[in-house]
Design a protein around this motif. Structure first.
Motif, short mmCIF file in Angstrom:
data_model
loop_
_atom_site.label_atom_id
_atom_site.label_comp_id
_atom_site.label_asym_id
_atom_site.label_seq_id
_atom_site.Cartn_x
_atom_site.Cartn_y
_atom_site.Cartn_z
N ARG A 135 1.29 -1.29 -0.01
CA ARG A 135 -0.19 0.33 -0.04
C ARG A 135 0.64 1.05 0.01
O ARG A 135 0.22 2.70 -0.28
N VAL A 136 1.47 1.53 0.69
CA VAL A 136 3.23 2.18 0.36
C VAL A 136 4.34 2.03 -0.28
O VAL A 136 4.36 0.87 -0.45
N VAL B 297 -5.85 -1.42 12.81
CA VAL B 297 -4.43 -0.39 13.31
C VAL B 297 -3.71 -0.12 12.24
O VAL B 297 -3.75 1.33 11.56
N ALA B 298 -3.20 -1.15 11.19
CA ALA B 298 -2.27 -0.66 10.22
C ALA B 298 -2.82 0.25 8.98
O ALA B 298 -3.16 1.27 8.09
N HIS B 299 -4.37 0.02 8.44
CA HIS B 299 -5.46 -0.13 7.83
C HIS B 299 -6.18 1.87 7.96
O HIS B 299 -5.38 2.65 7.81
N ARG B 300 -5.95 1.75 9.67
CA ARG B 300 -6.46 3.60 10.01
C ARG B 300 -5.22 4.72 9.78
O ARG B 300 -5.02 5.47 8.90
N THR B 301 -4.26 3.82 9.66
CA THR B 301 -2.87 4.56 9.82
C THR B 301 -2.20 5.01 8.74
O THR B 301 -1.60 6.13 8.51
N LEU B 302 -2.72 4.00 7.63
CA LEU B 302 -2.70 4.45 6.41
C LEU B 302 -3.39 5.51 5.55
O LEU B 302 -2.49 6.29 4.76
N THR C 231 1.49 5.10 -8.36
CA THR C 231 2.46 4.39 -8.17
C THR C 231 1.71 2.96 -7.96
O THR C 231 0.62 2.74 -8.16
N THR C 232 1.72 1.93 -9.56
CA THR C 232 1.34 0.76 -9.55
C THR C 232 2.24 0.02 -8.81
O THR C 232 3.27 -0.13 -9.61
N SER D 212 6.99 -5.83 -9.51
CA SER D 212 7.56 -4.77 -9.70
C SER D 212 6.15 -2.92 -10.11
O SER D 212 4.72 -3.16 -9.99
N ARG D 213 6.60 -1.88 -10.00
CA ARG D 213 6.58 -1.10 -9.41
C ARG D 213 6.62 0.40 -10.46
O ARG D 213 7.90 0.10 -11.22
#
Length: 127
Positions: free
Chosen positions: A33-34, A71-76, A92-93, A99-100
């Motif tokens: 996700r990041v 918690v991770a979802h809310r942090t993101l 960014t895909t 690969s990005r």
């Protein structure tokens, strides 16, 4: 102090078990996700919340894992909202092979729905 007092060590052990059981899966979740260079910081924030609120973490392993992922979802989400205030900088895909591909907003300028056969004004492609 009573020799049988197991307050803080139990807390430390519980947190250590939680960390060992979930760190890798949580890191993979966040990395999807990041940017990978930011993922470890997000996971560290998640475990900081877990440490501070350890009494709120469910005792069952599966429930504790779900709690951490929440918690991770809310942090993101919170980070996206706060970074979104500065405007979108690009896209960014992440492809199936891992690969990005990143495209800056400048590269996207001028790309409208007309390129896809739809009006650029946001209207419907139907007549």
């Amino acid at each position: 102090m009573n020799v049988t007092d197991t307050g803080p060590p139990d807390r430390d052990q519980r947190f250590a078990r939680l960390y060992e059981q979930t760190y890798t899966a949580l890191l993979r979740f966040v990395e999807r996700r990041v940017h990978p260079s930011h993922a470890e910081d997000v996971v560290a924030d998640v475990f900081l919340v877990a440490w501070r609120r350890l009494d709120d973490v469910p005792p069952a392993a599966d429930e504790a894992r779900a709690w951490l992922f929440g918690v991770a979802h809310r942090t993101l989400r919170n980070e996206r909202a706060s970074s979104g205030r500065g405007g979108v900088k690009g896209v960014t895909t992440i492809l199936r092979d891992g690969s990005r591909h990143s495209v800056s907003l400048e590269d996207l300028t001028g790309w409208t729905g007309a390129h896809l056969g739809t009006p650029a004004t946001g209207g419907s492609a139907r007549g």
